[in-house]
Enzyme design. Sequence first.
Site, PDB file in Angstrom:
ATOM      1  N   TYR A   1      17.744   5.740   6.373  1.00 44.73           N
ATOM      2  CA  TYR A   1      17.127   7.029   6.058  1.00 44.73           C
ATOM      3  C   TYR A   1      16.269   7.549   7.214  1.00 44.73           C
ATOM      4  O   TYR A   1      15.577   6.791   7.898  1.00 44.73           O
ATOM      5  CB  TYR A   1      16.238   6.908   4.823  1.00 44.73           C
ATOM      6  CG  TYR A   1      16.988   6.755   3.520  1.00 44.73           C
ATOM      7  CD1 TYR A   1      17.984   7.655   3.149  1.00 44.73           C
ATOM      8  CD2 TYR A   1      16.671   5.715   2.653  1.00 44.73           C
ATOM      9  CE1 TYR A   1      18.654   7.512   1.948  1.00 44.73           C
ATOM     10  CE2 TYR A   1      17.335   5.568   1.441  1.00 44.73           C
ATOM     11  CZ  TYR A   1      18.333   6.467   1.094  1.00 44.73           C
ATOM     12  OH  TYR A   1      18.995   6.326  -0.095  1.00 44.73           O
TER      13      TYR A   1
ATOM     14  N   MET B   1      14.456   0.799  -1.436  1.00 43.77           N
ATOM     15  CA  MET B   1      14.180   0.158  -2.721  1.00 43.77           C
ATOM     16  C   MET B   1      15.000  -1.125  -2.917  1.00 43.77           C
ATOM     17  O   MET B   1      14.495  -2.128  -3.417  1.00 43.77           O
ATOM     18  CB  MET B   1      14.467   1.128  -3.867  1.00 43.77           C
ATOM     19  CG  MET B   1      14.119   0.592  -5.247  1.00 43.77           C
ATOM     20  SD  MET B   1      14.475   1.772  -6.550  1.00 43.77           S
ATOM     21  CE  MET B   1      13.284   3.077  -6.174  1.00 43.77           C
TER      22      MET B   1
ATOM     23  N   ARG C   1     -19.842  -5.782  -7.710  1.00 42.60           N
ATOM     24  CA  ARG C   1     -18.755  -5.368  -8.596  1.00 42.60           C
ATOM     25  C   ARG C   1     -19.107  -5.803 -10.020  1.00 42.60           C
ATOM     26  O   ARG C   1     -19.872  -5.139 -10.701  1.00 42.60           O
ATOM     27  CB  ARG C   1     -17.435  -5.986  -8.100  1.00 42.60           C
ATOM     28  CG  ARG C   1     -16.195  -5.425  -8.739  1.00 42.60           C
ATOM     29  CD  ARG C   1     -14.949  -6.048  -8.135  1.00 42.60           C
ATOM     30  NE  ARG C   1     -14.930  -7.503  -8.284  1.00 42.60           N
ATOM     31  CZ  ARG C   1     -13.960  -8.280  -7.809  1.00 42.60           C
ATOM     32  NH1 ARG C   1     -12.963  -7.764  -7.136  1.00 42.60           N
ATOM     33  NH2 ARG C   1     -14.008  -9.585  -8.001  1.00 42.60           N
TER      34      ARG C   1
ATOM     35  N   LYS D   1      -4.734 -16.558 -11.486  1.00 46.54           N
ATOM     36  CA  LYS D   1      -4.579 -15.172 -11.937  1.00 46.54           C
ATOM     37  C   LYS D   1      -3.413 -14.508 -11.200  1.00 46.54           C
ATOM     38  O   LYS D   1      -2.949 -15.004 -10.170  1.00 46.54           O
ATOM     39  CB  LYS D   1      -5.869 -14.389 -11.721  1.00 46.54           C
ATOM     40  CG  LYS D   1      -6.288 -14.232 -10.272  1.00 46.54           C
ATOM     41  CD  LYS D   1      -7.597 -13.475 -10.161  1.00 46.54           C
ATOM     42  CE  LYS D   1      -8.017 -13.331  -8.694  1.00 46.54           C
ATOM     43  NZ  LYS D   1      -9.259 -12.551  -8.553  1.00 46.54           N
TER      44      LYS D   1
END
Length: 373
Positions: free
Chosen positions: A264, A312, A135, A37
């Site tokens: 930053y 990013m 769950r 998965k």
Amino acid sequence: MKKHRVWAEVNLGQLARNMEFMRARLGPDVKVTVVVKADAYGHGAIPVAKTCLEHGAFMLAVGDSNEAIQLRESGILAPILVLGALIDEELSWVVSYDIRPTIHSVERVPALNDAARRLGRTCKVHVKVDTGLGRLGASPYQALEIARRVAASPHLELEGLSTHLAAASTGDVPFTQRQIRTFQGVLSEIEGMGIRVPYRHAANAAGALAFPETVFNMVRPGASLYGIDPGNLRDQGIPMDPILTLKTQIAFIKGHPEGANIGYNRTYATHRRTRIATLPVGYNDGYPHRLSNQANVVVRGRLAPVAGTVTMDYTTIDVGAIPDARVGDEVVLIGRQGDHQVRAEELARIVGTTPYEIPCQLGRRVRRVYLEG
């Protein structure tokens, strides 16, 4: 090999060795269902699935029907099990693609039988018992009723009974044993009704290797096959090494005096005259922002600290202690180079997450390169 801005080398040869170790440890009478998965935890579901099947996997397990259909459409014919709960729109898909669904509620039985009837098929199903994870899965009482209704449905076939261990990787012996006793009780009652259950599965690798009583006749290893420790494998000396190495290269180097601010928000200031290298990798690629000023990478076989904020698209590192570092040098973000290794588990501790999340978050810009070594 051609370099990219950022790439993940997935060693299918090591995956095969991990798979063979798992099969040998479990023995010939235990089926191995490989969990692929989430794109095989970020490693690439199709090549991972094919390699595992070539080395003895019996079945593949996925999270939803879309993942299963992608495997089918790649040419994989092996049994595929959907572990998660299905929504209404998925019922006809799993039947038409010969995919095994997991049933978690009584209400799903007639709907699935109707879908199989309309398509003129018989659908093999697995019933999940909630023994303590809280769950998905039916209560023990409901699981008995589901099994009875599946057995009475002309277009359904009960192929398996499963549960999900909640704390096997933490070594919680009493709770895990309680889960297994509950599961065994449900299995005994179902078989006592004259209903055959071919496959019984409860454990992932952490459960199977730490608690042999959880094995039954099928196990569901996932991240451990990819060399990611769920929490108890390295302590037991289990030799399943990581199959993924995440790499980038130095795109730019600049010299800075002592006291220069980098990145930053001025979170890093050089404490000596040094050189800062810029790497074309950031949190969009899956290198977490929380590694800012915390992690190390490997350049020319030596460790270099992340210096400043992971953004990013870029990450900066201090290579002042590596005077021969050059633009174009290969940089290891996860994996081994020389005598140093950065593991996914190490990054996960810094970030405060599970090791599984680290490869799962690798972005679309990360090129996967598959090795056979």
